[in-house]
Design a protein around this motif. Structure first.
Motif, short mmCIF file in Angstrom:
data_model
loop_
_atom_site.label_atom_id
_atom_site.label_comp_id
_atom_site.label_asym_id
_atom_site.label_seq_id
_atom_site.Cartn_x
_atom_site.Cartn_y
_atom_site.Cartn_z
N SER A 664 0.85 -1.18 0.00
CA SER A 664 0.00 0.00 0.00
C SER A 664 0.89 1.23 0.00
O SER A 664 1.32 1.71 1.05
CB SER A 664 -0.91 0.00 1.23
OG SER A 664 -1.73 1.14 1.25
N LYS A 668 -5.21 5.33 3.42
CA LYS A 668 -6.58 5.82 3.22
C LYS A 668 -6.63 7.34 3.18
O LYS A 668 -7.30 7.93 2.31
CB LYS A 668 -7.48 5.28 4.33
CG LYS A 668 -8.94 5.68 4.18
CD LYS A 668 -9.79 5.05 5.28
CE LYS A 668 -11.26 5.47 5.13
NZ LYS A 668 -12.10 4.88 6.21
N ASP A 670 -4.15 9.39 2.46
CA ASP A 670 -3.47 9.83 1.24
C ASP A 670 -4.41 9.72 0.03
O ASP A 670 -4.44 10.61 -0.83
CB ASP A 670 -2.23 8.98 0.97
CG ASP A 670 -1.14 9.19 2.01
OD1 ASP A 670 -1.13 10.26 2.66
OD2 ASP A 670 -0.30 8.29 2.16
N THR A 671 -5.16 8.63 -0.02
CA THR A 671 -6.07 8.40 -1.14
C THR A 671 -7.16 9.46 -1.19
O THR A 671 -7.51 9.97 -2.27
CB THR A 671 -6.68 7.00 -1.05
OG1 THR A 671 -5.63 6.03 -1.14
CG2 THR A 671 -7.68 6.76 -2.17
N LYS A 675 -7.85 12.00 -4.25
CA LYS A 675 -9.16 12.14 -4.88
C LYS A 675 -9.60 13.60 -4.95
O LYS A 675 -10.12 14.07 -5.98
CB LYS A 675 -10.21 11.33 -4.10
CG LYS A 675 -10.17 9.83 -4.35
CD LYS A 675 -11.33 9.16 -3.58
CE LYS A 675 -11.49 7.71 -3.97
NZ LYS A 675 -12.64 7.09 -3.27
N TYR A 693 -5.69 -0.53 -7.43
CA TYR A 693 -5.87 0.66 -6.60
C TYR A 693 -6.97 1.54 -7.16
O TYR A 693 -7.84 2.03 -6.42
CB TYR A 693 -4.54 1.42 -6.52
CG TYR A 693 -4.62 2.73 -5.78
CD1 TYR A 693 -4.49 2.78 -4.39
CD2 TYR A 693 -4.82 3.92 -6.47
CE1 TYR A 693 -4.56 3.99 -3.72
CE2 TYR A 693 -4.89 5.13 -5.80
CZ TYR A 693 -4.76 5.17 -4.43
OH TYR A 693 -4.83 6.36 -3.77
N ASN A 697 -10.69 2.03 -5.21
CA ASN A 697 -11.01 3.36 -4.68
C ASN A 697 -11.95 4.15 -5.59
O ASN A 697 -12.07 5.38 -5.46
CB ASN A 697 -9.72 4.14 -4.45
CG ASN A 697 -8.90 3.58 -3.31
OD1 ASN A 697 -9.25 3.75 -2.14
ND2 ASN A 697 -7.83 2.87 -3.65
#
Length: 839
Positions: A664, A668, A670-671, A675, A693, A697
Motif C-alpha cells: 500500500s 486511506k 493519502d487516497t 481524490k 488501486y 477506490n
C-alpha cells in the motif's frame, strides 16, 4: 531436536563478534605458498581496512586501483567516462610487462580474428583476452570487494605460474560495473554496521532504504542494458568490448542469502537458438575449473539449474552473440557483514572469497583453453560470414527521423555496418526516404547480432524465461522496417552518424506549426509552454498548399504573445535548433480542413508533473520515467515521496504519475487527498497493477479478465513451471489505433507494437470510441505467451481513461517506457501529460 539446532545456531550467531572481523587478514583469501612483491601495496595499505571488514566505497576503490597502476608495470588504467553522478568508469588492463608495452599491437592482432581473412591467423602464440567485470548491481558487493583482492594478486603475485598466466592473457578488468549503486550501498551497509556484528536478518543493516543500491543513478538495472546501451555505464563497457572482442566475459552477481553459488551454463533448454552449441560446451568445460576450485575450497555450488542464456541484453549472454563466452556468477548474499541463513552463518568475507576464487578459476580455464577459445572466436565469425544471406534490412520513418536516428545509434555502438538510404523506395506499402531511413547489409561480420536485434520470434523450446522473450528493436522504436531491401538503394557505409538535418525556420507574421510525429516534439512543446507562449493542439487534420498536417499538430500564433514577432521568431528558431525539429511558418489561417482559428484548436497549458517514488513504488518503472523527462525531454519532474504525501501541497501539480507498486504505497488518508486533487482538476496517470488501486477506490472502472487455469496431469514437481509458463515476462503485441484520439497523436500508422510484461487484461468498453488502443484478434508479434493467455488478450485494451470531478484518470496496463529503449511508446505518456485534459 529442532529447538536444540535453533538454539545452537543463535548462540553461534551471537558469539560472532567484531573481533572476528578485526583479525581478518589477506591470508583468508589468497592462494597458499605464493610470494608477493613487497613493493605492491596491499588493499589495506590504501583503503584502511582488509577487504571484508567494511564495504568498499567507490572513491576508495578508485584510489586503490589508481595506486596499483602507478606502481605495477603489469597494469595500465584508463577512465572511459563518467556516471550520471560523475564517478569515473575505470578499466584496468592487466598482463605481463612486455604485453602491456606492446598492447596496441596485441589488440590489433586480436581484433583481426573477427575480420575476413582470419583463417590464416595462427593462434598458437596469441594471448587470450578475458574481460572480468564486478558487481553490476550495487547491492551485490562481494564482486567488487573481491576485485580488490584479484587486482592485488595479479599485480603482486610472483612465480612461474603467475608469469605464465600473464604472458598468455590480457585481462580487461572492470572493478565496478555500477559505481553509483556501489557507493549508495556501501554507505548503507557501513553506516548501519554495529561494532558487535549483528547477524539477525531483521536488523536495519539488511533492510536498505528505498530504492536500494542495486541500480544506477536513475534506478536502472544495468544488467539489462548491454544490448540497448542507453546508459553511460553500458556505453563505456560496450565500447571496450568492441575494441577488443574478449574471449571470455565474466559477470559477478549475488542472489538470495539462503542459496550457495551458481556458475553457468544455465538451463540448457533456455538458450537462445542463435547461440552455437559449441558455446555451451565450452561454458561447461570452463565450469569444470570452477567446480574443482570450489571443491578444494569446500564451498557448495550448483550449475545448469535456474538462470538462462536467452536475452542477449545481459552481461552473461551478450558475449554469446558476439563470438565470446559469457559467464554468470551468483553468490549467496550476506547483504551486509554477516547474516543468519538456512545454511548457517553467512559472512561477507566468505562471499568475497568465493567470488575471488571464481575470478582465479576463470583465468586458469582461459590459460589452459586459450587456443581452443581463440579458434572458437575465429570460427564463429567465419561461420557467420559464410551463413549470411544476400540483400539487406531497412528501417526508418518518414515522419519521425529522430527515432530512426536513435536506433541507428545503437547499431553503430555495436559495430554494425549501416548505410543511409540514398534513393527513395517502397516495400510492403511503407516508404523509405533519404534522411529518415537506413539500410543494413545482411552480409556483414555482425549479421548474427543484427538478426538477434531485428528478428520476430514466436516459437520456443522452453516456456520459461529468466528475462524478456522479445526485444525486436524496430518494433520498440515504432519505425517501419523490412528484411527485403536492396543494397542498390544504399549510400556509402556510415562512418560517423549525423543527426537528421532539419530545415531552418522561416519567419512568419501569422503562425508557426509543428507536427507532433517527431520523437523530439514534446521537448519542443515544453520549451514553448515554459516560455509562457500560447500554443494550441489540432484535434483534426488540416493543410496548407505545401503540406498536410495530422492530428495533434501544434500551432503557435504570432499575435497576442508575450514576445513581439521578432523575438518570437528568434525563440522559435532556437527551439527548432535545440530540439532538432522542423517548425513551419504559416502565412494564412485559411487552411484546408479546419482553419487555424477553428474551435478544434484547443489551448495547451504548462504542465507541472509529480512522480510518486519511495516505499511501495517499483523503482525501475519510476526511474525510467524520471530519466525520460530529465534526460530526453528536459522536463522538470518532482519526485514526490510516498512517506511525505500527506504533507505535500498537491495544488502545485497538474499531473501525478503512479507507476507499478507493491503493498500500500498510499494509505486511506493519502487516497482521499489524491481524490480531492483530481476532483479539482488534476490528472492522475497510472500504470500496471495500479489498476487494483484505481478500482478499489472507485477512481476508474476497470473490468479485468481473470480466467482460472486448472492444472491437468501436472505433478508436484512440475507445478512451479506450469504456473510460471502462464506469465508474460516480456513480449510484443499489436494494437489498433484510433488516431483521432489525443492519446494517439503523433502516430502515423493505424497499428502500434506494444511491450507487455503483465497479465492484466482489461475488457474493451461497449462504446468503440472509448477504445482508442485495442489489441487485435491475433496480437502476438514477437515473444512468448501461453495458449491460455493468448486467448485472454484478444481484443482487450491496454489503455483506459475517465473523468473524475473536474479531473481525469488515465491508466496503462503496461510500461510505455520500458528500459529506456522502448522509444515507440514514450509518446503515449507525453500525450497523456500534454493532452490529458482533452481526452
Amino acid at each position: 531436536m529442532k529447538k536444540i539446532f535453533i538454539l545452537f545456531f543463535l548462540i553461534s550467531s551471537i558469539s560472532f563478534q567484531a573481533q572476528d572481523f578485526d583479525t581478518l587478514s589477506l591470508d583468508y583469501y589468497l592462494p597458499k605458498n605464493i610470494t608477493y612483491n613487497a613493493d605492491i601495496p596491499k588493499p589495506q595499505d590504501v583503503i584502511g581496512f582488509v577487504p571484508g571488514q567494511y564495504h568498499i566505497s567507490h572513491d576508495r576503490l578508485v584510489n586503490y586501483m589508481t595506486k596499483l597502476a602507478e606502481v605495477s608495470p603489469r597494469i595500465s588504467i584508463e577512465n572511459r567516462g563518467t556516471t550520471y553522478e560523475g564517478r569515473p568508469l575505470l578499466l584496468l588492463t592487466i598482463s605481463s610487462e612486455e604485453n602491456i608495452q606492446n598492447i596496441d599491437q596485441i589488440q590489433q592482432d586480436h581484433k583481426a580474428l573477427v575480420e575476413e581473412g582470419s583463417e590464416d591467423i595462427n593462434t598458437e602464440n596469441m594471448p587470450i583476452v578475458v574481460n572480468q567485470g564486478f558487481s553490476i548491481h550495487g547491492n551485490e558487493p562481494s564482486g567488487t570487494n573481491a576485485a580488490l583482492l584479484a587486482a592485488y594478486y595479479l599485480a603482486a603475485a610472483e612465480g612461474d605460474e603467475i608469469e605464465e598466466l600473464l604472458d598468455n592473457t590480457i585481462i580487461l578488468f572492470d572493478p565496478s560495473f555500477n559505481p553509483d549503486g556501489l557507493q549508495r550501498f556501501a554507505y548503507w551497509a557501513n553506516t548501519n554496521r554495529s561494532a558487535n556484528i549483528n547477524a539477525d536478518p531483521q536488523d536495519r543493516e539488511y533492510d536498505e532504504v528505498w530504492p536500494g543500491g542495486r541500480t544506477n543513478h536513475y534506478w536502472f538495472d544495468l544488467n539489462r542494458d548491454w544490448l540497448p546501451a542507453q546508459l553511460p555505464e553500458s556505453r563505456a563497457r560496450i565500447k571496450t568490448f568492441h575494441r577488443w572482442y574478449p574471449n571470455i566475459l565474466t559477470d559477478h552477481h549475488e542472489m538470495g542469502s539462503n542459496s550457495s553459488f551458481f556458475f553457468q551454463p544455465g538451463i540448457p533448454s533456455r538458450t537462445h537458438p542463435l547461440t552455437p552449441d559449441l558455446n555451451q560446451e565450452l561454458t561447461q568445460e570452463i565450469g569444470k575449473y570452477h567446480a574443482a576450485a570450489f571443491d578444494k575450497l569446500g564451498s557448495f555450488y550448483f550449475t545448469e539449474e535456474s538462470y538462462d542464456d536467452f536475452y542477449y541484453g545481459k552481461g552473461s549472454t551478450f558475449p554469446d552473440i558476439n563470438g565470446s563466452i559469457g559467464i554468470l556468477f551468483e553468490q549467496a548474499s550476506s547483504r551486509g557483514h554477516a547474516q543468519e541463513t538456512d545454511n548457517g552463518l553467512l559472512t561477507f568475507p566468505f562471499t568475497i572469497r568465493n567470488q575471488f576464487t571464481a575470478a582465479l578459476s576463470t583465468l586458469e580455464a582461459a590459460k589452459n583453453m586459450r587456443v581452443k577459445l581463440l579458434n572458437y572466436q575465429r570460427d564463429f565469425y567465419k561461420n557467420a560470414r559464410n551463413s549470411a544471406a544476400k540483400g539487406a534490412w531497412a528501417f526508418g520513418s518518414e515522419k519521425d527521423a529522430t527515432s530512426a536516428y536513435h536506433l541507428a545509434e545503437i547499431m553503430k555502438r555495436h559495430q554494425i555496418e549501416i548505410h543511409p538510404v540514398n534513393e527513395e523506395f517502397s516495400e510492403n506499402g511503407k516508404t523509405y526516404k533519404p534522411g529518415s531511413a537506413y539500410i543494413i547489409p545482411k552480409n556483414q561480420r555482425q549479421h548474427r547480432l543484427v538478426e538477434a536485434m531485428l528478428e520476430k520470434r514466436t516459437t520456443f523450446e522452453d516456456s520459461l524465461f529468466y528475462d524478456i522473450s522479445a526485444w525486436t528493436f524496430p518494433l520498440a522504436f515504432n519505425v517501419d522496417y523490412t528484411s527485403d531491401a536492396s543494397l542498390s538503394n544504399a549510400g556509402d557505409a556510415i562512418d560517423e552518424l549525423q543527426k537528421p538535418a532539419v530545415p531552418s525556420v522561416e519567419k512568419s507574421e501569422y503562425a508557426y506549426v509543428m507536427e507532433w510525429h517527431d520523437y523530439n516534439a514534446p521537448k519542443a512543446l515544453n520549451m514553448i509552454l515554459n516560455k509562457g507562449l500560447r500554443a494550441s493542439v489540432a484535434m483534426k487534420k488540416f493543410g496548407t498548399k505545401n503540406k498536410e498536417y495530422d492530428y495533434g499538430s501544434i500551432m503557435i500564433p504570432v499575435q497576442n504573445q508575450k514576445l513581439d514577432k521578432d523575438e518570437l521568431f528568434d525563440f522559435i528558431k532556437n527551439v527548432s535548433e535545440t530540439a532538432n525539429i522542423e517548425i513551419d511558418a504559416v502565412g494564412t489561417g485559411l487552411t484546408s480542413g479546419i482553419n487555424l482559428g477553428s474551435r478544434f484548436f484547443l489551448p495547451l497549458e504548462k504542465q507541472e508533473i509529480a512522480l510518486l517514488v519511495g516505499e511501495g513504488i517499483t523503482p525501475y518503472d519510476a526511474g525510467e520515467i524520471w530519466h525520460l523527462f530529465d534526460q530526453r525531454y528536459d522536463i522538470k519532474v518532482t519526485k514526490l515521496n510516498t512517506r511525505n504525501f500527506g504533507r505535500a501541497d498537491l495544488s502545485r501539480y497538474t499531473d501525478i504519475i503512479m507507476v507499478n507498486s507493491w503493498g500500500s504505497a498510499l494509505d486511506k488518508n493519502d487516497t482521499e487527498k489524491l481524490k480531492t486533487w483530481i476532483r479539482n482538476g488534476g490528472t492522475l496517470i497510472a500504470y500496471r497493477n495500479a489498476s487494483r488501486y484505481l478500482s478499489a477506490n472507485d477512481l476508474l472502472n476497470i473490468k479485468t479478465i481473470n480466467n482460472r487455469i486448472d492444472a491437468k496431469n501436472i505433478s508436484f514437481e512440475q507445478q512451479r513451471d506450469f504456473y510460471g509458463a502462464q506469465g508474460i515476462n516480456g513480449a510484443i503485441f499489436e494494437a489498433e489505433l484510433d488516431r483521432s484520439h489525443p492519446i494517439n497523436f503523433g502516430y502515423k500508422n493505424d497499428k502500434l507494437a506494444l511491450f507487455r510484461n503483465t497479465s492484466i487484461f482489461v475488457e474493451a468498453d461497449e462504446q468503440s470510441y472509448n477504445n482508442p488502443i485495442q489489441y487485435t484478434n491475433d496480437p502476438l508479434l514477437s515473444g512468448y505467451i501461453s495458449e491460455e493467455k493468448s486467448e485472454d488478450i484478444k481484443n482487450t485494451v491496454p489503455f483506459k481513461t475517465g473523468g473524475f470531478g473536474r479531473g481525469n484518470v488515465i491508466y496503462f496496463t503496461d510500461n510505455t517506457n520500458f528500459r529506456a529503449f522502448w522509444y515507440g511508446t514514450n509518446k503515449l505518456l507525453m500525450n497523456a501529460i500534454f493532452f490529458g485534459d482533452h481526452m
